[in-house]
Design an enzyme around this catalytic site. Structure first.
Site, PDB file in Angstrom:
ATOM      1  N   ASP A 139      42.706  47.239  27.412  1.00  0.00           N
ATOM      2  CA  ASP A 139      43.563  46.166  28.112  1.00  0.00           C
ATOM      3  C   ASP A 139      43.546  45.046  27.245  1.00  0.00           C
ATOM      4  O   ASP A 139      42.679  44.671  26.551  1.00  0.00           O
ATOM      5  CB  ASP A 139      42.849  45.475  29.301  1.00  0.00           C
ATOM      6  CG  ASP A 139      43.325  44.575  30.293  1.00  0.00           C
ATOM      7  OD1 ASP A 139      44.249  44.752  30.886  1.00  0.00           O
ATOM      8  OD2 ASP A 139      42.728  43.373  30.155  1.00  0.00           O
ATOM      9  N   GLU A 173      47.126  48.382  25.065  1.00  0.00           N
ATOM     10  CA  GLU A 173      48.401  47.559  25.764  1.00  0.00           C
ATOM     11  C   GLU A 173      48.805  46.350  24.982  1.00  0.00           C
ATOM     12  O   GLU A 173      47.829  45.367  24.861  1.00  0.00           O
ATOM     13  CB  GLU A 173      47.531  47.034  27.209  1.00  0.00           C
ATOM     14  CG  GLU A 173      48.960  46.612  27.819  1.00  0.00           C
ATOM     15  CD  GLU A 173      48.509  45.159  28.527  1.00  0.00           C
ATOM     16  OE1 GLU A 173      49.272  44.560  29.357  1.00  0.00           O
ATOM     17  OE2 GLU A 173      47.382  44.473  28.212  1.00  0.00           O
TER      18      GLU A 173
HETATM   19  C1  QV4 Z   1      44.428  30.400  36.551  1.00  0.00           C
HETATM   20  C2  QV4 Z   1      45.518  29.878  35.880  1.00  0.00           C
HETATM   21  C3  QV4 Z   1      45.289  29.311  34.355  1.00  0.00           C
HETATM   22  C4  QV4 Z   1      44.028  28.545  34.447  1.00  0.00           C
HETATM   23  C5  QV4 Z   1      42.848  29.445  35.145  1.00  0.00           C
HETATM   24  C6  QV4 Z   1      41.487  28.593  35.298  1.00  0.00           C
HETATM   25  O1  QV4 Z   1      46.892  30.497  35.770  1.00  0.00           O
HETATM   26  O2  QV4 Z   1      46.260  28.651  33.835  1.00  0.00           O
HETATM   27  O3  QV4 Z   1      43.529  28.356  33.281  1.00  0.00           O
HETATM   28  O4  QV4 Z   1      43.277  29.903  36.430  1.00  0.00           O
HETATM   29  O5  QV4 Z   1      40.598  29.403  35.168  1.00  0.00           O
HETATM   30  C7  QV4 Z   1      44.116  35.668  37.263  1.00  0.00           C
HETATM   31  C8  QV4 Z   1      45.286  34.695  38.021  1.00  0.00           C
HETATM   32  C9  QV4 Z   1      45.387  33.783  37.218  1.00  0.00           C
HETATM   33  C10 QV4 Z   1      44.130  32.759  36.988  1.00  0.00           C
HETATM   34  C11 QV4 Z   1      43.164  33.801  36.194  1.00  0.00           C
HETATM   35  C12 QV4 Z   1      41.753  33.387  35.479  1.00  0.00           C
HETATM   36  O6  QV4 Z   1      46.346  35.447  38.204  1.00  0.00           O
HETATM   37  O7  QV4 Z   1      46.306  32.596  37.782  1.00  0.00           O
HETATM   38  O8  QV4 Z   1      44.382  31.923  35.850  1.00  0.00           O
HETATM   39  O9  QV4 Z   1      43.081  34.886  36.929  1.00  0.00           O
HETATM   40  O10 QV4 Z   1      41.194  32.977  36.934  1.00  0.00           O
HETATM   41  C13 QV4 Z   1      45.624  40.497  35.638  1.00  0.00           C
HETATM   42  C14 QV4 Z   1      46.699  39.564  36.197  1.00  0.00           C
HETATM   43  C15 QV4 Z   1      46.386  38.203  36.218  1.00  0.00           C
HETATM   44  C16 QV4 Z   1      44.608  37.798  36.502  1.00  0.00           C
HETATM   45  C17 QV4 Z   1      44.124  38.622  35.701  1.00  0.00           C
HETATM   46  C18 QV4 Z   1      42.701  38.156  35.934  1.00  0.00           C
HETATM   47  O11 QV4 Z   1      48.021  40.118  36.071  1.00  0.00           O
HETATM   48  O12 QV4 Z   1      47.319  37.510  36.947  1.00  0.00           O
HETATM   49  O13 QV4 Z   1      44.765  36.443  36.205  1.00  0.00           O
HETATM   50  O14 QV4 Z   1      44.239  39.889  35.748  1.00  0.00           O
HETATM   51  O15 QV4 Z   1      42.308  38.318  36.890  1.00  0.00           O
HETATM   52  C19 QV4 Z   1      50.176  39.227  29.145  1.00  0.00           C
HETATM   53  C20 QV4 Z   1      49.161  40.041  28.359  1.00  0.00           C
HETATM   54  C21 QV4 Z   1      48.796  41.461  28.654  1.00  0.00           C
HETATM   55  C22 QV4 Z   1      48.456  41.296  30.167  1.00  0.00           C
HETATM   56  C23 QV4 Z   1      49.589  40.495  30.756  1.00  0.00           C
HETATM   57  C24 QV4 Z   1      49.311  40.141  32.593  1.00  0.00           C
HETATM   58  O16 QV4 Z   1      49.463  40.065  26.864  1.00  0.00           O
HETATM   59  O17 QV4 Z   1      47.765  41.834  27.953  1.00  0.00           O
HETATM   60  O18 QV4 Z   1      49.786  39.191  30.407  1.00  0.00           O
HETATM   61  N1  QV4 Z   1      48.143  42.648  31.003  1.00  0.00           N
HETATM   62  C25 QV4 Z   1      46.733  42.667  31.029  1.00  0.00           C
HETATM   63  C26 QV4 Z   1      46.786  43.597  32.473  1.00  0.00           C
HETATM   64  C27 QV4 Z   1      46.707  42.358  33.525  1.00  0.00           C
HETATM   65  C28 QV4 Z   1      45.424  41.626  33.538  1.00  0.00           C
HETATM   66  C29 QV4 Z   1      45.191  41.422  32.092  1.00  0.00           C
HETATM   67  C30 QV4 Z   1      45.661  41.927  30.988  1.00  0.00           C
HETATM   68  C31 QV4 Z   1      43.887  40.491  31.970  1.00  0.00           C
HETATM   69  O19 QV4 Z   1      47.602  44.775  32.762  1.00  0.00           O
HETATM   70  O20 QV4 Z   1      46.761  43.434  34.618  1.00  0.00           O
HETATM   71  O21 QV4 Z   1      45.829  40.222  34.008  1.00  0.00           O
HETATM   72  O22 QV4 Z   1      43.009  41.326  31.967  1.00  0.00           O
HETATM   73  O23 QV4 Z   1      51.367  39.661  28.735  1.00  0.00           O
END
Ligand code: QV4
Ligand code: CA
Length: 487
Positions: free
Chosen positions: A194, A230
């Site tokens: 990830d 990824e």
């Molecule tokens: C929020 C605000 C931030 C703020 C933070 C404060 O948006 O600006 O700083 O609060 O703490 C969730 C929420 C998100 C929140 C965050 C932290 O959606 O709003 O931030 O938690 O509390 C998944 C989801 C994310 C989720 C995350 C962790 O998609 O929405 O965030 O899990 O729960 C890029 C990357 C790529 C990534 C992709 C989504 O290059 O690597 O974005 N893809 C992978 C996974 C994806 C996962 C993650 C990475 C993180 O496939 O499913 O994100 O592990 O393109």
């Protein structure tokens, strides 16, 4: 780490997104019978429990520790699943979240460990403030990634607030590799890395250098874990997928978008343009690429006008048939749960909704009950997995197209497919390259050889290939506008 080990004649991965370990364990018999190589499972480590919004799927991408009680089940259930599936020759790849821990705030994780994201304290590992990137490593004032044009920000700053591990230190590597080694010793065969884009390639390879060989109870001695990283690379950012191809495979996100655009006929795309599909389209070398029509992110927050999902079932089947009949990349099939979308201004406000169940626990999987979609069991997809296996290693041959959206191609005498993505029936004689004989259409029938079987009356029955490989094939337009034959 880009080489994968499958039982002979198997190749394809299925992502059983958010399934519980016990349900995956029972599914493995079906997967073995139908020729799947491996299952990608949701992140198995202890995760944050998010209540606002209530129990989103993405809570599992916020690690609290590397102990194993999660929304999918207990450590014992996980280990039972790995053993049972391995005994059937169906291997387990886990979603490996080691770039970061939770976002801000404090609480107790799914296995009872406390954490404090603000203090960067994770006693369940343990990790403390020194194990995370801070102002010395990350140049932005917010501590967040603000500019994807700056590789230092991308690697050392926080992705959406997720506390970013200092993956270059021996201590952090020992914890993350220790977690992976625990799983390898239990029989796990591979890792989806990830957020690999957010880790320095050198740190990734140093961490993997610490991995044990796979468990010799199921794998030939000296076999390494399989890794696909990824990295979302559309060609417009500082970090590119090719920085990681020397380590293991890399996700090729252009695959799902390109095939989606072709099948939807976006931007003037046509099926006939697929004749040089793959590297010819500027994508990664197929031997480096890990590919899929949609994944758990793109089916929710991707470009919903390009990406195809179960919601466009007919086009989705065409897209999957093409990727399984063609030869490009290591293919993963998505298996989804249903949620009610709430699209406003092109964005789904319900994209966070977790798997079926209540109060943060997940319901038992019953395929096709309206909650669990089980695309991997759709006959048009699972029979094409078989086609893919039969054709493995046999080059594409016998290409034909009409200059528009009708194509046909073979696999050097192992298989032949015709796709009619136009209005009106297509009926003509094709040079299939197949040996003489009687074949059944595997898109609509149960078997590849007579008796063809009757899948609810849809079966198109037998097709004769003559001694020179010619066959008269009629392909209706509309639902399932394809005929696929294989030896
Ligand atoms: C929020 C605000 C931030 C703020 C933070 C404060 O948006 O600006 O700083 O609060 O703490 C969730 C929420 C998100 C929140 C965050 C932290 O959606 O709003 O931030 O938690 O509390 C998944 C989801 C994310 C989720 C995350 C962790 O998609 O929405 O965030 O899990 O729960 C890029 C990357 C790529 C990534 C992709 C989504 O290059 O690597 O974005 N893809 C992978 C996974 C994806 C996962 C993650 C990475 C993180 O496939 O499913 O994100 O592990 O393109
Ligand atoms: Ca990072």
């Amino acid at each position: 780490f880009g080489t994968y080990y499958c039982q002979s004649g198997r190749d394809v991965v299925v992502h059983l997104f958010e399934w519980k370990w016990a349900d995956i364990q029972s599914e493995c018999s079906w997967l073995a019978e139908h020729g799947y190589c491996a299952v990608q499972v949701s992140p198995p480590m202890e995760h944050r429990i998010v209540t606002d919004p209530p129990y989103p799927w993405w809570q599992r991408y916020q690690p609290v520790s590397y102990s194993m009680n999660s929304r999918s089940g207990s450590e014992q259930q996980f280990r039972d699943m790995v053993e049972a599936c391995n005994d059937l020759g169906v291997y387990i790849y886990i979603d490996d979240v080691i770039n970061h821990m939770t976002g801000g705030g404090a609480g107790v994780g799914s296995d009872g460990s406390s954490f404090d994201g603000d203090a960067r304290d994770y006693p369940g590992v343990p990790f403390g403030p020194f194990d995370f990137n801070g102002p010395e490593q990350c140049p932005t004032a917010s501590g967040e990634i603000e500019d994807y044009g700056d590789p230092i920000q991308v690697r050392n700053c926080m992705l959406v607030g997720l506390r970013d591990l200092r993956g270059g230190t021996a201590y952090v590597q020992d914890q993350t590799a220790g977690y992976m080694n625990k799983l390898i010793d239990w029989g796990v065969a591979g890792f989806r890395l990830d957020a690999a884009k957010h880790m320095w390639p050198a740190d990734v390879s140093d961490t993997f250098a610490k991995l044990h060989d796979l468990n010799a109870q199921w794998f030939p001695s000296g076999t390494k874990a399989y890794v696909y990283q990824e990295v979302i690379d559309w060609g417009s950012e500082a970090v590119s997928g090719s920085e990681y191809t020397g380590i293991g495979r890399v996700t090729e996100f252009r695959h799902g978008k390109n095939i989606g655009d072709v099948v939807r006929k976006n931007f003037g795309q046509r099926m006939s343009y697929l004749s040089n599909y793959g590297e010819g389209w500027g994508q990664l070398n197929g031997l480096d690429a890990f590919v899929f029509i949609d994944n758990h992110d793109t089916q929710r927050t991707g470009d919903l006008n390009s990406i195809l999902t179960f919601r466009q079932s007919n086009m989705y089947k065409i897209a999957n048939a093409f990727q399984l009949a063609w030869q490009y990349g290591h293919v993963r099939i998505m298996s989804s749960y249903y949620w009610q979308q709430d699209i406003q201004d092109g964005r789904d406000h319900n994209e966070w909704i977790g798997p079926p169940g209540s109060g943060g626990s997940t319901s038992d999987v019953v395929c096709f009950d309206g909650d669990w979609i089980c695309e991997h069991r759709w006959r048009q997809i699972s029979n094409m997995v078989r086609f893919h296996n039969v054709a493995l290693g046999y080059p594409v041959s016998n290409w034909w197209d009409n200059g528009g959206d009708r194509i046909a191609f073979g696999r050097s005498g192992r298989g032949f497919i015709v796709i009619n993505n136009e209005n009106g029936e297509l009926s003509q004689s094709f040079s299939t390259g197949l040996p003489e004989g009687q074949y059944c259409d595997v898109i609509t029938c149960d078997n590849n050889r007579p008796p063809c079987g009757d899948s609810g009356g849809a079966c198109r029955g037998e097709f004769s290939v003559d001694g020179s490989g010619q066959a008269l094939i009629t392909v209706p337009a509309g639902e399932d506008p394809m005929v696929a034959l294989h030896v």
